[in-house]
Design a protein around this motif. Structure first.
Motif, short mmCIF file in Angstrom:
data_model
loop_
_atom_site.label_atom_id
_atom_site.label_comp_id
_atom_site.label_asym_id
_atom_site.label_seq_id
_atom_site.Cartn_x
_atom_site.Cartn_y
_atom_site.Cartn_z
N VAL A 1 0.85 -1.19 0.00
CA VAL A 1 0.00 0.00 0.00
C VAL A 1 0.88 1.24 0.00
O VAL A 1 0.64 2.20 -0.76
CB VAL A 1 -0.93 0.00 1.24
CG1 VAL A 1 -1.55 1.36 1.45
CG2 VAL A 1 -2.00 -1.06 1.09
N HIS A 2 1.90 1.20 0.83
CA HIS A 2 2.89 2.26 0.91
C HIS A 2 3.46 2.57 -0.48
O HIS A 2 3.42 3.69 -0.98
CB HIS A 2 3.98 1.79 1.85
CG HIS A 2 5.06 2.76 2.15
ND1 HIS A 2 5.86 3.30 1.18
CD2 HIS A 2 5.50 3.28 3.32
CE1 HIS A 2 6.73 4.13 1.73
NE2 HIS A 2 6.54 4.13 3.03
N ILE B 1 0.80 4.00 -3.17
CA ILE B 1 0.49 5.43 -3.06
C ILE B 1 1.66 6.27 -3.56
O ILE B 1 1.49 7.22 -4.33
CB ILE B 1 0.13 5.80 -1.61
CG1 ILE B 1 -1.23 5.18 -1.27
CG2 ILE B 1 0.10 7.30 -1.42
CD1 ILE B 1 -1.86 5.75 -0.04
N LEU C 1 -1.12 11.86 1.99
CA LEU C 1 -2.04 10.77 1.64
C LEU C 1 -1.54 9.44 2.19
O LEU C 1 -2.34 8.58 2.56
CB LEU C 1 -2.21 10.70 0.12
CG LEU C 1 -3.16 11.74 -0.46
CD1 LEU C 1 -3.13 11.72 -1.98
CD2 LEU C 1 -4.59 11.50 0.04
N SER D 1 -3.63 7.21 4.68
CA SER D 1 -3.99 5.83 4.33
C SER D 1 -3.62 4.89 5.45
O SER D 1 -4.36 3.94 5.74
CB SER D 1 -3.32 5.41 3.02
OG SER D 1 -2.06 4.82 3.26
N ASN E 1 -6.76 3.09 7.23
CA ASN E 1 -6.85 1.65 7.03
C ASN E 1 -6.44 0.82 8.24
O ASN E 1 -6.87 -0.32 8.37
CB ASN E 1 -6.01 1.22 5.82
CG ASN E 1 -6.63 1.68 4.51
OD1 ASN E 1 -7.85 1.60 4.32
ND2 ASN E 1 -5.81 2.17 3.60
N SER F 1 -7.41 9.02 12.48
CA SER F 1 -8.12 9.73 11.42
C SER F 1 -9.52 10.07 11.92
O SER F 1 -10.11 9.34 12.70
CB SER F 1 -8.19 8.88 10.16
OG SER F 1 -8.79 7.63 10.46
N LYS G 1 -11.31 8.45 1.75
CA LYS G 1 -10.98 7.04 1.49
C LYS G 1 -11.14 6.70 0.00
O LYS G 1 -10.33 5.97 -0.56
CB LYS G 1 -11.89 6.14 2.33
CG LYS G 1 -11.35 4.73 2.55
CD LYS G 1 -12.16 4.02 3.60
CE LYS G 1 -11.80 2.56 3.80
NZ LYS G 1 -10.69 2.00 3.04
N ILE H 1 -8.03 7.89 -1.67
CA ILE H 1 -6.89 7.07 -1.25
C ILE H 1 -6.94 5.69 -1.90
O ILE H 1 -5.96 5.22 -2.48
CB ILE H 1 -6.87 6.93 0.29
CG1 ILE H 1 -6.57 8.29 0.94
CG2 ILE H 1 -5.85 5.90 0.73
CD1 ILE H 1 -6.82 8.33 2.44
N ASP H 2 -8.11 5.05 -1.82
CA ASP H 2 -8.23 3.70 -2.36
C ASP H 2 -8.05 3.68 -3.87
O ASP H 2 -7.43 2.76 -4.42
CB ASP H 2 -9.58 3.08 -1.96
CG ASP H 2 -9.62 2.75 -0.48
OD1 ASP H 2 -8.56 2.80 0.17
OD2 ASP H 2 -10.72 2.48 0.05
N ILE I 1 -4.39 3.84 -4.44
CA ILE I 1 -3.73 2.56 -4.12
C ILE I 1 -3.93 1.57 -5.26
O ILE I 1 -2.99 0.95 -5.74
CB ILE I 1 -4.28 1.98 -2.79
CG1 ILE I 1 -3.84 2.85 -1.61
CG2 ILE I 1 -3.80 0.54 -2.60
CD1 ILE I 1 -4.44 2.45 -0.28
#
Lengths: 114, 114
Positions: free
Chosen positions: A12-13, A16, B29, B33, B37, B86, B94, B97-98, B101
DNA sequence: GTAACCAGTTACCGAAATGTAAGTAGTTAC
DNA sequence: GTAACTACTTACATTTCGGTAACTGGTTAC
Protein backbone atom coordinates in the motif's frame (compact mmCIF):
# COMPACT_ATOMS: atom_id res chain seq x y z
CA UNK A 1 -0.99 -3.23 12.41
CA UNK A 2 -4.63 -4.04 13.01
CA UNK A 3 -5.77 -6.09 10.13
CA UNK A 4 -2.98 -6.27 7.58
CA UNK A 5 0.34 -8.01 7.34
CA UNK A 6 3.57 -6.05 7.07
CA UNK A 7 3.93 -7.07 3.45
CA UNK A 8 0.48 -5.79 2.57
CA UNK A 9 1.16 -2.50 4.33
CA UNK A 10 4.35 -2.17 2.38
CA UNK A 11 2.50 -2.71 -0.88
CA UNK A 12 0.00 0.00 0.00
CA UNK A 13 2.89 2.26 0.91
CA UNK A 14 4.54 1.69 -2.47
CA UNK A 15 1.27 1.96 -4.37
CA UNK A 16 0.49 5.43 -3.06
CA UNK A 17 4.05 6.63 -3.60
CA UNK A 18 4.05 5.25 -7.13
CA UNK A 19 0.84 7.05 -8.00
CA UNK A 20 2.06 10.29 -6.44
CA UNK A 21 5.29 9.99 -8.39
CA UNK A 22 3.44 9.86 -11.70
CA UNK A 23 0.89 12.60 -11.01
CA UNK A 24 2.95 14.82 -8.73
CA UNK A 25 2.76 18.61 -8.61
CA UNK A 26 0.02 21.16 -8.99
CA UNK A 27 -0.80 20.58 -12.62
CA UNK A 28 -0.71 17.00 -13.92
CA UNK A 29 -4.07 15.86 -12.59
CA UNK A 30 -5.65 19.10 -13.76
CA UNK A 31 -4.28 18.65 -17.28
CA UNK A 32 -5.42 15.05 -17.32
CA UNK A 33 -8.88 15.95 -16.07
CA UNK A 34 -9.24 18.48 -18.90
CA UNK A 35 -8.10 16.01 -21.55
CA UNK A 36 -10.01 13.05 -20.14
CA UNK A 37 -13.26 14.95 -19.67
CA UNK A 38 -13.18 17.26 -22.69
CA UNK A 39 -11.08 15.46 -25.25
CA UNK A 40 -8.25 16.75 -27.41
CA UNK A 41 -6.78 20.21 -26.86
CA UNK A 42 -4.09 22.24 -28.56
CA UNK A 43 -1.11 23.63 -26.65
CA UNK A 44 -2.41 27.18 -26.57
CA UNK A 45 -5.89 26.10 -25.51
CA UNK A 46 -4.50 24.06 -22.65
CA UNK A 47 -2.33 26.95 -21.54
CA UNK A 48 -5.20 29.43 -21.56
CA UNK A 49 -7.80 27.14 -19.98
CA UNK A 50 -5.56 25.84 -17.22
CA UNK A 51 -3.67 29.06 -16.57
CA UNK A 52 -0.35 27.24 -16.85
CA UNK A 53 2.54 29.15 -18.41
CA UNK A 54 4.13 27.70 -21.56
CA UNK A 55 7.33 26.68 -19.78
CA UNK A 56 5.61 24.60 -17.11
CA UNK A 57 2.96 23.26 -19.46
CA UNK A 58 5.61 22.05 -21.86
CA UNK A 59 7.47 20.24 -19.08
CA UNK A 60 4.33 18.65 -17.66
CA UNK A 61 3.17 17.47 -21.09
CA UNK A 62 6.56 15.87 -21.72
CA UNK A 63 6.37 13.96 -18.47
CA UNK A 64 2.79 12.85 -19.07
CA UNK A 65 3.79 11.65 -22.52
CA UNK A 66 6.74 9.68 -21.08
CA UNK A 67 4.29 7.92 -18.79
CA UNK A 68 2.01 7.12 -21.74
CA UNK A 69 -0.84 9.13 -20.31
CA UNK A 70 -1.17 11.50 -23.25
CA UNK A 71 -0.31 11.54 -26.93
CA UNK A 72 1.09 14.43 -28.93
CA UNK A 73 0.07 14.86 -32.54
CA UNK A 74 1.48 17.47 -34.89
CA UNK A 75 -1.08 18.62 -37.44
CA UNK A 76 -0.32 19.78 -40.98
CA UNK A 77 -2.12 23.06 -40.53
CA UNK A 78 -0.60 26.45 -41.29
CA UNK A 79 0.72 27.48 -38.88
CA UNK A 80 1.41 24.07 -37.37
CA UNK A 81 -0.80 23.12 -34.46
CA UNK A 82 -0.26 20.35 -31.96
CA UNK A 83 -2.99 18.26 -30.47
CA UNK A 84 -2.78 16.61 -27.07
CA UNK A 85 -5.11 13.76 -26.16
CA UNK A 86 -5.42 11.44 -23.20
CA UNK A 87 -4.62 7.80 -23.87
CA UNK A 88 -6.70 4.77 -22.93
CA UNK A 89 -4.28 4.28 -20.04
CA UNK A 90 -5.12 7.74 -18.74
CA UNK A 91 -8.75 6.65 -18.54
CA UNK A 92 -7.70 4.30 -15.75
CA UNK A 93 -6.84 7.40 -13.74
CA UNK A 94 -10.38 8.71 -14.12
CA UNK A 95 -11.35 7.01 -10.87
CA UNK A 96 -8.69 8.99 -9.02
CA UNK A 97 -9.47 12.25 -10.81
CA UNK A 98 -13.21 12.00 -10.28
CA UNK A 99 -12.78 11.10 -6.62
CA UNK A 100 -10.62 14.18 -6.17
CA UNK A 101 -13.11 16.40 -8.00
CA UNK A 102 -15.97 15.18 -5.82
CA UNK A 103 -13.96 15.60 -2.64
CA UNK A 104 -12.79 19.09 -3.59
CA UNK A 105 -16.33 20.22 -4.37
CA UNK A 106 -17.63 18.84 -1.10
CA UNK A 107 -14.72 20.31 0.86
CA UNK A 108 -15.31 23.76 -0.61
CA UNK A 109 -18.96 23.55 0.48
CA UNK A 110 -17.90 22.56 4.00
CA UNK A 111 -15.46 25.47 4.24
CA UNK A 112 -17.96 28.03 2.93
CA UNK A 113 -20.69 26.83 5.30
CA UNK A 114 -18.61 27.68 8.34
CA UNK B 1 -15.00 22.49 -24.66
CA UNK B 2 -16.86 19.46 -25.89
CA UNK B 3 -19.63 18.84 -23.44
CA UNK B 4 -19.26 21.25 -20.57
CA UNK B 5 -19.83 24.94 -20.00
CA UNK B 6 -17.00 27.24 -19.03
CA UNK B 7 -18.44 27.54 -15.53
CA UNK B 8 -18.46 23.78 -15.04
CA UNK B 9 -14.87 23.53 -16.23
CA UNK B 10 -13.89 26.24 -13.80
CA UNK B 11 -15.55 24.37 -10.93
CA UNK B 12 -13.68 21.20 -11.83
CA UNK B 13 -10.50 23.24 -12.01
CA UNK B 14 -11.08 24.63 -8.50
CA UNK B 15 -12.16 21.27 -7.09
CA UNK B 16 -8.96 19.54 -8.12
CA UNK B 17 -6.77 22.40 -6.92
CA UNK B 18 -8.64 22.49 -3.59
CA UNK B 19 -8.07 18.80 -3.01
CA UNK B 20 -4.43 19.05 -3.98
CA UNK B 21 -4.01 21.99 -1.62
CA UNK B 22 -5.20 19.92 1.35
CA UNK B 23 -3.33 16.72 0.57
CA UNK B 24 -0.25 18.20 -1.11
CA UNK B 25 3.23 16.75 -0.93
CA UNK B 26 4.70 13.29 -0.77
CA UNK B 27 3.41 12.29 2.62
CA UNK B 28 -0.11 13.39 3.59
CA UNK B 29 -2.04 10.77 1.64
CA UNK B 30 0.34 8.07 2.85
CA UNK B 31 -0.16 9.10 6.47
CA UNK B 32 -3.91 9.22 6.00
CA UNK B 33 -3.99 5.83 4.33
CA UNK B 34 -2.13 4.31 7.26
CA UNK B 35 -4.46 5.88 9.81
CA UNK B 36 -7.66 5.27 7.84
CA UNK B 37 -6.85 1.65 7.03
CA UNK B 38 -5.09 0.58 10.22
CA UNK B 39 -6.47 2.85 12.91
CA UNK B 40 -4.67 4.78 15.62
CA UNK B 41 -0.88 5.05 15.62
CA UNK B 42 1.66 6.67 17.89
CA UNK B 43 4.18 9.22 16.64
CA UNK B 44 7.10 6.82 16.67
CA UNK B 45 5.14 4.06 14.97
CA UNK B 46 4.07 6.41 12.21
CA UNK B 47 7.62 7.59 11.72
CA UNK B 48 9.05 4.09 11.50
CA UNK B 49 6.28 2.62 9.35
CA UNK B 50 6.16 5.48 6.87
CA UNK B 51 9.88 6.26 6.82
CA UNK B 52 9.18 9.93 7.45
CA UNK B 53 11.70 11.79 9.60
CA UNK B 54 10.39 13.36 12.82
CA UNK B 55 10.72 16.89 11.52
CA UNK B 56 8.58 16.35 8.46
CA UNK B 57 6.14 14.03 10.20
CA UNK B 58 5.52 16.62 12.88
CA UNK B 59 4.81 19.30 10.29
CA UNK B 60 2.51 17.09 8.24
CA UNK B 61 0.55 15.97 11.30
CA UNK B 62 0.04 19.60 12.34
CA UNK B 63 -1.35 20.45 8.92
CA UNK B 64 -3.61 17.41 8.84
CA UNK B 65 -4.90 18.33 12.29
CA UNK B 66 -5.60 21.91 11.15
CA UNK B 67 -7.71 20.51 8.32
CA UNK B 68 -9.61 18.29 10.77
CA UNK B 69 -8.43 15.12 9.10
CA UNK B 70 -6.73 13.66 12.16
CA UNK B 71 -6.93 14.01 15.93
CA UNK B 72 -4.06 14.12 18.39
CA UNK B 73 -4.47 12.55 21.82
CA UNK B 74 -1.89 12.71 24.59
CA UNK B 75 -1.98 9.62 26.79
CA UNK B 76 -1.13 9.46 30.49
CA UNK B 77 1.46 6.74 30.03
CA UNK B 78 5.04 6.92 31.30
CA UNK B 79 6.74 8.12 29.24
CA UNK B 80 3.92 10.11 27.61
CA UNK B 81 2.75 8.72 24.30
CA UNK B 82 0.67 10.49 21.69
CA UNK B 83 -1.96 8.81 19.58
CA UNK B 84 -2.98 9.98 16.14
CA UNK B 85 -6.26 8.87 14.59
CA UNK B 86 -8.12 9.73 11.42
CA UNK B 87 -11.39 11.62 11.85
CA UNK B 88 -14.75 10.82 10.30
CA UNK B 89 -14.02 13.58 7.81
CA UNK B 90 -10.86 11.78 6.72
CA UNK B 91 -13.03 8.79 5.86
CA UNK B 92 -14.49 10.88 3.05
CA UNK B 93 -11.02 10.84 1.50
CA UNK B 94 -10.98 7.04 1.49
CA UNK B 95 -12.41 7.06 -2.03
CA UNK B 96 -9.42 9.08 -3.25
CA UNK B 97 -6.89 7.07 -1.25
CA UNK B 98 -8.23 3.70 -2.36
CA UNK B 99 -8.39 4.79 -5.99
CA UNK B 100 -4.75 5.83 -5.77
CA UNK B 101 -3.73 2.56 -4.12
CA UNK B 102 -5.47 0.54 -6.81
CA UNK B 103 -3.95 2.62 -9.60
CA UNK B 104 -0.46 2.45 -8.12
CA UNK B 105 -0.61 -1.33 -7.75
CA UNK B 106 -1.81 -1.74 -11.31
CA UNK B 107 0.77 0.72 -12.64
CA UNK B 108 3.61 -1.12 -10.92
CA UNK B 109 2.44 -4.37 -12.55
CA UNK B 110 2.38 -2.66 -15.94
CA UNK B 111 5.91 -1.32 -15.51
CA UNK B 112 7.33 -4.65 -14.32
CA UNK B 113 5.69 -6.55 -17.17
CA UNK B 114 7.59 -4.52 -19.74
C1' DG C 1 9.74 43.46 -44.93
C1' DT C 2 7.13 43.53 -41.00
C1' DA C 3 3.52 42.16 -38.07
C1' DA C 4 1.06 38.19 -36.30
C1' DC C 5 0.11 33.42 -35.01
C1' DC C 6 1.53 28.88 -33.30
C1' DA C 7 4.34 25.99 -30.27
C1' DG C 8 7.42 25.90 -27.78
C1' DT C 9 12.56 26.92 -25.35
C1' DT C 10 16.01 29.38 -22.59
C1' DA C 11 17.78 31.99 -18.85
C1' DC C 12 17.10 33.48 -14.51
C1' DC C 13 14.96 33.79 -9.93
C1' DG C 14 12.51 33.06 -5.56
C1' DA C 15 9.84 30.10 -2.76
C1' DA C 16 8.59 25.81 -1.08
C1' DA C 17 9.47 21.13 0.03
C1' DT C 18 12.36 17.81 1.92
C1' DG C 19 16.35 15.84 4.20
C1' DT C 20 20.14 15.32 7.96
C1' DA C 21 21.89 15.87 12.32
C1' DA C 22 21.71 17.31 16.64
C1' DG C 23 19.40 19.01 20.66
C1' DT C 24 15.38 19.54 24.20
C1' DA C 25 12.40 17.89 27.87
C1' DG C 26 10.07 14.75 30.85
C1' DT C 27 10.18 10.12 32.94
C1' DT C 28 11.90 5.54 34.22
C1' DA C 29 15.20 1.78 35.12
C1' DC C 30 19.59 0.41 36.80
C1' DG D 1 24.04 9.80 37.72
C1' DT D 2 23.77 7.77 33.46
C1' DA D 3 21.43 5.49 29.90
C1' DA D 4 17.10 4.85 27.50
C1' DC D 5 12.51 5.75 26.16
C1' DT D 6 8.92 8.97 24.52
C1' DA D 7 7.78 13.01 21.34
C1' DC D 8 9.11 16.26 19.39
C1' DT D 9 12.02 21.00 17.84
C1' DT D 10 15.90 23.60 15.96
C1' DA D 11 19.39 24.79 12.78
C1' DC D 12 21.10 24.13 8.51
C1' DA D 13 21.70 22.55 3.70
C1' DT D 14 19.95 20.98 -0.49
C1' DT D 15 16.75 19.89 -3.92
C1' DT D 16 12.74 20.60 -6.40
C1' DC D 17 8.97 23.37 -8.05
C1' DG D 18 6.91 27.02 -10.11
C1' DG D 19 6.93 31.61 -12.13
C1' DT D 20 8.29 35.67 -15.35
C1' DA D 21 10.24 37.44 -19.30
C1' DA D 22 12.29 37.19 -23.31
C1' DC D 23 13.53 34.73 -27.26
C1' DT D 24 13.49 31.04 -31.36
C1' DG D 25 11.73 29.18 -35.63
C1' DG D 26 8.47 28.27 -39.00
C1' DT D 27 4.52 30.14 -41.60
C1' DT D 28 1.11 33.44 -43.40
C1' DA D 29 -1.09 37.84 -44.46
C1' DC D 30 -0.57 42.52 -45.82
Amino acid sequence: MKDKSDATCEKVHFAIQDTLYVVNGKWKLLILSILVNNGMKRFGELSRESGISPRILSKELHELELNKLITRTVCNTKPVTVEYSSTAYAETLKEVIDAMIRWGQNHRKKIIEQ
